[in-house]
Design an enzyme around this catalytic site. Structure first.
Site, PDB file in Angstrom:
ATOM      1  CG  HIS A 194      26.229  46.482  37.684  1.00 44.33           C
ATOM      2  ND1 HIS A 194      26.844  46.956  38.805  1.00 44.33           N
ATOM      3  CD2 HIS A 194      26.429  45.145  37.675  1.00 44.33           C
ATOM      4  CE1 HIS A 194      27.354  45.934  39.472  1.00 44.33           C
ATOM      5  NE2 HIS A 194      27.118  44.825  38.816  1.00 44.33           N
ATOM      6  NE  ARG A 239      28.231  40.257  37.649  1.00 34.95           N
ATOM      7  CZ  ARG A 239      29.112  40.354  36.628  1.00 34.95           C
ATOM      8  NH1 ARG A 239      28.785  39.942  35.438  1.00 34.95           N
ATOM      9  NH2 ARG A 239      30.296  40.884  36.834  1.00 34.95           N
ATOM     10  NE  ARG A 286      27.973  37.176  42.333  1.00 34.98           N
ATOM     11  CZ  ARG A 286      28.428  38.276  41.758  1.00 34.98           C
ATOM     12  NH1 ARG A 286      29.711  38.561  41.782  1.00 34.98           N
ATOM     13  NH2 ARG A 286      27.610  39.102  41.139  1.00 34.98           N
ATOM     14  CD  GLU A 311      33.330  39.830  44.980  1.00 34.51           C
ATOM     15  OE1 GLU A 311      33.234  40.402  43.893  1.00 34.51           O
ATOM     16  OE2 GLU A 311      32.379  39.235  45.516  1.00 34.51           O
ATOM     17  CG  ASN A 315      34.347  43.782  37.711  1.00 37.46           C
ATOM     18  OD1 ASN A 315      35.291  43.829  36.940  1.00 37.46           O
ATOM     19  ND2 ASN A 315      33.205  43.187  37.428  1.00 37.46           N
ATOM     20  CG  ASP A 316      33.165  44.315  43.990  1.00 38.01           C
ATOM     21  OD1 ASP A 316      32.957  45.541  44.054  1.00 38.01           O
ATOM     22  OD2 ASP A 316      32.258  43.494  43.807  1.00 38.01           O
ATOM     23  NE  ARG A 374      31.600  47.250  40.377  1.00 33.96           N
ATOM     24  CZ  ARG A 374      31.336  45.946  40.345  1.00 33.96           C
ATOM     25  NH1 ARG A 374      31.591  45.188  41.394  1.00 33.96           N
ATOM     26  NH2 ARG A 374      30.836  45.389  39.277  1.00 33.96           N
ATOM     27  CB  CYS A 410      34.241  35.542  37.230  1.00 36.91           C
ATOM     28  SG  CYS A 410      34.021  35.979  38.950  1.00 36.91           S
TER      29      CYS A 410
HETATM   30  C1  PEP Z   1      33.635  41.364  40.462  1.00 33.80           C
HETATM   31  O1  PEP Z   1      33.505  42.065  41.456  1.00 33.80           O
HETATM   32  O2  PEP Z   1      34.661  41.363  39.735  1.00 33.80           O
HETATM   33  C2  PEP Z   1      32.548  40.469  40.043  1.00 33.80           C
HETATM   34  C3  PEP Z   1      32.734  39.571  39.090  1.00 33.80           C
HETATM   35  O3  PEP Z   1      31.340  40.621  40.624  1.00 33.80           O
HETATM   36  P1  PEP Z   1      30.326  41.848  40.296  1.00 33.80           P
HETATM   37  O4  PEP Z   1      30.871  42.602  39.130  1.00 33.80           O
HETATM   38  O5  PEP Z   1      29.019  41.231  40.023  1.00 33.80           O
HETATM   39  O6  PEP Z   1      30.369  42.615  41.572  1.00 33.80           O
HETATM   40 MG    MG Z   2      31.886  41.746  42.814  1.00 27.59          MG
END
Ligand code: PEP
Ligand code: MG
Length: 563
Positions: free
Chosen positions: A188, A290, A326, A417, A440-441, A451, A488
């Site tokens: 983050h 988000r 979301r 994800e 990302n997830d 992550r 995204c």
């Molecule tokens: C992801 O997981 O790619 C995503 C966009 O959500 P976040 O990064 O907020 O978990």
């Molecule tokens: Mg995510």
């Protein structure tokens, strides 16, 4: 160490260059593990009172010179630091045998529980109370102050890593760069830095050994950090940014490939302010709002009115441009105080995202009610789309869709994800209107690599052929239903990877607004057939490095100047 000119390479996660003096974010000190039990509670009580008085004085002093936003917070925290009841509570702990730092720690914990139970404004003070605890313990242990310091001049922030809550109040005018020793491209710190448009480098090893006040320069695109740069190096970095910006300024307007295939370019946002800032830029809407970022520092669940007001502001700002909201994705790396289901051994595999919404249906219901009210307030003219995070099964997708449709929300979608969702994309898309791939997830869960663990960043790379295959599987599910799939996650903001994603079939890319110009320019330079060829090579590659090299070899050489 770092007494001389040194270059460190980390991972660039937010483009742009900066140079300024370093200020450090130090971790909270915690209880002194070697501390003996109190043998003289009266004397120790005096020590604690003296430490609290010193903390109060320094907070008051800081408040005097702070800006209008920070001042009331510092003043209120100073008041807490001089609270007699808190000092008395610590006395009791000393009498019971605790050492000084443990006494402060335990007294604050008891106090925090009381404040939390009172709810409302009092509960919101818990964060300030923890600030007082950490400052007092530092004073007692003779350590420098923890947390994000108050910054008066443009500075580069150095940290081991930043918690989401640390980054909430960062002012991009003053924090001109961020460098962390840990973290990864999807942590983050990275997401928020890019969101705020602050150049950032993560995984810059040893950076916390750079002395406070040292001049540092960074390039958040190349991942380069120069400690004690020469004047020429600072100038060269500045010129690099200027050249890049000039090249980027040439392409504007909606996203499309060289042969005109449309790919919507959307901004990721975390607050209404982000939304307002994004609308001023050349973006086609927001592809990921988000919403949990709105509430990172809230002790209590946000009310219907509060949320309606925020969502209305965002919808109004975007007019008829797309707004994908979301619903709360709380838990794991984004804990929310009011949505805590208790300790879990594996929070990333636990009740987070939509699973948490199923356990706390009240939170989701209020959020959907607020979104419906905000949508009505635009006379249903906004292009509002809502999607659920962390969906794994068709039942979950249907459960969410039923709730959203019961409120006449116009477009209902899911995030892909979790590998299960990618594999079952067709079945899931049958019950919703669209999907957005959270790379990302999806990388984290495909590769079984946390992550938040910067050390695993190679495994976490979305260039991993297994991750690309997972994305292709999801896209094929989308093709089978004719419903749109976007991306995204951070992968969408990498110009080279964006071409691959388009080749795999995604029709929109959402990213930090600062990343959009380079992706737009990359799309303009390549036709769709080339993107498809790139995708085929990347998925068939044996390693992540091979995948990237194969795609780079097919790319227009002019792309290099944009990276
Ligand atoms: C992801 O997981 O790619 C995503 C966009 O959500 P976040 O990064 O907020 O978990
Ligand atoms: Mg995510």
């Amino acid at each position: 160490m770092f007494e001389q000119h040194t270059v460190i390479y980390g991972i660039g996660v937010s483009p742009g260059t900066a140079s300024a003096e370093a200020v450090k974010v130090l971790p909270a000190p915690g209880v002194d593990a070697d501390e003996p039990a109190s043998t003289d509670p009266a004397a120790d009580s005096e020590r604690i009172r003296a430490a609290m008085a010193a903390v109060t004085a320094s907070l008051k002093q800081q408040a005097e010179t702070a800006g209008p936003k920070a001042r009331p917070i510092l003043e209120a925290t100073a008041q807490l630091a001089s609270d007699r009841a808190l000092a008395k509570a610590a006395d009791k702990k000393l009498t019971a045998g605790a050492g000084v730092t443990r006494a402060v720690h335990e007294a604050v914990e008891d106090y925090a529980t009381i404040l939390s139970n009172l709810g409302g404004y009092m509960a919101e003070r818990v964060t300030d109370l923890y600030d007082v605890r950490d400052r007092t313990i530092c004073e007692l242990r003779g350590l420098p102050k923890p947390g994000v310091p108050t910054i008066d001049e443009p500075s580069v922030l150095l940290a081991e890593d930043l918690a989401p809550a640390d980054t909430v109040g960062l002012d991009p005018q003053l924090v001109v760069g961020i460098i962390t020793a840990a973290g990864g491209p999807t942590s983050h710190t990275a997401i928020l830095a890019a969101q705020l448009g602050i150049p950032a480098v993560v995984r810059a090893e040893g950076v916390m050994d750079v002395p406070e006040g040292t001049l540092v320069a960074l390039d958040g695109g190349a991942g380069e950090v120069i400690v004690r740069p020469s004047d020429e190096e600072v100038d060269e970095m500045r010129r690099r940014t200027e050249r890049r910006q000039a090249a980027l300024a040439e392409s504007t307007g909606p996203g499309r490939t060289a042969d005109g295939y449309p790919v919507s370019l959307l901004a990721n946002i975390g607050t209404a302010e982000d939304g307002a800032a994004a609308t001023a830029r050349d973006v086609e809407g927001t592809g990921l709002f988000r919403t949990e970022f709105l509430f990172l520092d809230h002790a209590n669940a946000p009310t219907l009115e509060e949320q309606t007001e925020t969502y209305s502001r965002v919808l109004e700002a975007f007019g008829t441009r797309r707004v994908v909201v979301r619903t709360l994705d709380a838990g794991a790396d984004k804990p929310l105080a009011f949505a805590n289901l208790g300790e879990e051994d594996n929070p990333a595999l636990g009740r987070r995202g939509l699973r948490l919404s199923q356990a706390r249906e009240d939170l989701l219901d209020t959020q959907l009610d607020a979104l419906a009210a905000a949508f009505e307030a635009t006379d249903r003219r906004a292009d509002l789309r809502v999607m659920a995070p962390m969906v794994a099964t068709m039942e979950e997708a249907r459960w969410f869709a039923d709730k959203a449709r019961a409120r006449q929300l116009p477009h209902v979608g899911i995030m892909i994800e979790v590998p299960a969702a990618a594999i079952s994309a067709k079945q899931l898309l049958d019950v919703v209107d669209f999907a957005s791939i959270g790379t990302n997830d999806l990388s984290q869960y495909t590769m079984a690599a946390d992550r938040m663990q910067g050390a695993l960043s190679e495994l976490l790379s979305p260039w991993q052929p297994a991750v690309l295959t997972m994305i292709r599987t999801a896209c094929r599910g989308g093709d089978a239903t004719g419903k749109p799939i976007g991306v995204c996650g951070e992968a969408g903001g990498d110009p080279l990877l964006a071409l691959v994603l388009v080749g795999l079939g995604v029709s929109s890319l959402s990213m930090a607004p600062s990343k959009i110009p380079a992706v737009r320019a990359a799309l303009h330079m390549h036709d769709r057939a080339t993107c498809q060829q790139m995708a085929a090579y990347a998925v068939d590659a044996l390693t992540a490095a091979d995948a990237k090299a194969a795609v780079a070899a097919l790319a227009n050489p002019k792309l290099e100047a944009l990276l």
